[in-house]
Write an enzyme that holds these catalytic residues in place. Structure first.
Site, mmCIF file in Angstrom:
data_model
loop_
_atom_site.group_PDB
_atom_site.id
_atom_site.type_symbol
_atom_site.label_atom_id
_atom_site.label_comp_id
_atom_site.label_asym_id
_atom_site.label_seq_id
_atom_site.Cartn_x
_atom_site.Cartn_y
_atom_site.Cartn_z
ATOM 1 C CE LYS A 132 -4.180 -1.914 2.067
ATOM 2 N NZ LYS A 132 -5.220 -1.748 3.105
ATOM 3 C CG ASP A 161 -8.497 0.136 2.845
ATOM 4 O OD1 ASP A 161 -9.359 -0.700 2.512
ATOM 5 O OD2 ASP A 161 -7.277 -0.049 2.706
ATOM 6 C CB SER A 212 2.866 1.720 12.320
ATOM 7 O OG SER A 212 3.749 0.642 12.025
ATOM 8 N N GLY A 213 1.032 0.467 9.509
ATOM 9 C CA GLY A 213 1.112 0.358 8.062
ATOM 10 C C GLY A 213 0.003 1.102 7.355
ATOM 11 N N GLY A 214 -0.240 0.713 6.093
ATOM 12 C CA GLY A 214 -1.209 1.422 5.266
ATOM 13 C C GLY A 214 -2.610 1.429 5.830
ATOM 14 C CG MET A 215 -6.287 -1.321 7.688
ATOM 15 S SD MET A 215 -7.570 -0.634 6.621
ATOM 16 C CE MET A 215 -7.885 -2.057 5.576
#
Length: 277
Positions: free
Chosen positions: A75, A111, A135-138
């Protein structure tokens, strides 16, 4: 359910849509293809994975792939490979959807809209303190949705300290490396913990944190009942599942690819069919 219009046979004019994920699932393929069939659209959808993301994105451009869903772990790394970002993706530096307009690739984030809608329909008061793991894209999409709905009190929990602190700082939330001595009425998992595969048996929050919660939100869509959802259900907590996120974000992708917004009954049929996979 009887199709409204006969779908044309596959041919040279059929538009291809696809997904790229580290661990491809079947939900998106079944959801989109169901709607193509019911609406008689000359489209087909296929899930893929890749070990060469730049080559895959070049393929999207070169082969005229109409749309491409992007899942973990791509992402953020996909962004430099695109021509432009829609505001929904630029604001959080995370892409989950690519639309190809005659070779120009634009990144979107559906999202974010799905999460905002779910927080609203579940009537979660913006004054509600929260814990967000990831702490990622989602996680970026969730943090942005929380802040833009007015949430001011919350903590980002992430093992990756640099990414976790950066995300917390972006939205003026606090940061914690782990959940020790923490609790909140709203807990949200935006990591692969509990996802089908190597992490399937992992509980993303300890039982005592689930016990102290009121709302539990797990963005993992497969399986439908993650260990976190199961633990919350046993305690009678209010639940928001990753399956709900998957339906809403996939619907917005469908609209971006086809410029058609299906009737709610068709969307329900597509979601029910997709969950059988």
């Amino acid at each position: 359910m009887t199709p409204l219009t006969a779908k044309p046979p596959l041919g040279p004019n059929t538009k291809l849509c696809m997904s790229l994920a580290g661990r491809p699932g079947v939900f998106g393929s079944r959801f989109h293809n169901f709607l193509y069939e019911q609406l008689g659209l000359d489209f087909v959808y296929k899930a893929f994975t890749t070990t060469d993301l730049p080559a895959a994105i070049n393929g999207v451009r070169a082969l005229g792939v109409r749309g491409c869903a992007i899942s973990m772990p791509f992402k953020e790394t996909v962004i430099p490979l695109l021509d432009r970002l829609d505001g929904s993706a630029a604001a959080i530096a995370s892409v989950n959807t690519i639309v190809n307009d005659e070779g120009c690739l634009t990144g979107f984030n559906t999202d974010y809209k799905a999460i905002v809608d779910l927080l609203h329909t579940n009537e979660i008061d913006p004054a509600t303190p929260f814990l967000l793991r990831g702490s990622g894209g989602m996680a970026k999409a969730v943090a942005a949705a929380l802040r833009n709905r007015g949430h001011k009190v919350g903590a980002i929990i992430a093992r990756n300290e640099a990414a976790g602190r950066a995300l917390a700082r972006s939205y003026a939330f606090s940061y914690a490396a782990d959940e020790t001595n923490l609790s909140a009425p709203l807990i949200i998992n935006a990591t692969p913990l509990g996802m089908t595969g190597a992490n399937a048996d992992k509980l993303s929050f300890r039982e005592e944190i689930v016990e102290k919660s009121k709302f539990v939100f797990d963005v993992v869509a497969s399986p439908a009942e993650t260990p976190l959802i199961q633990a919350a259900a046993r305690r009678g907590r209010r639940l928001i599942s990753g399956g709900e996120v998957a339906v809403l974000q996939a619907l917005e992708q469908f609209v971006l690819y086809t410029a058609i917004r299906p009737d709610p009954n068709l969307v329900k049929g597509a979601a029910d069919y997709a969950r059988l996979g």
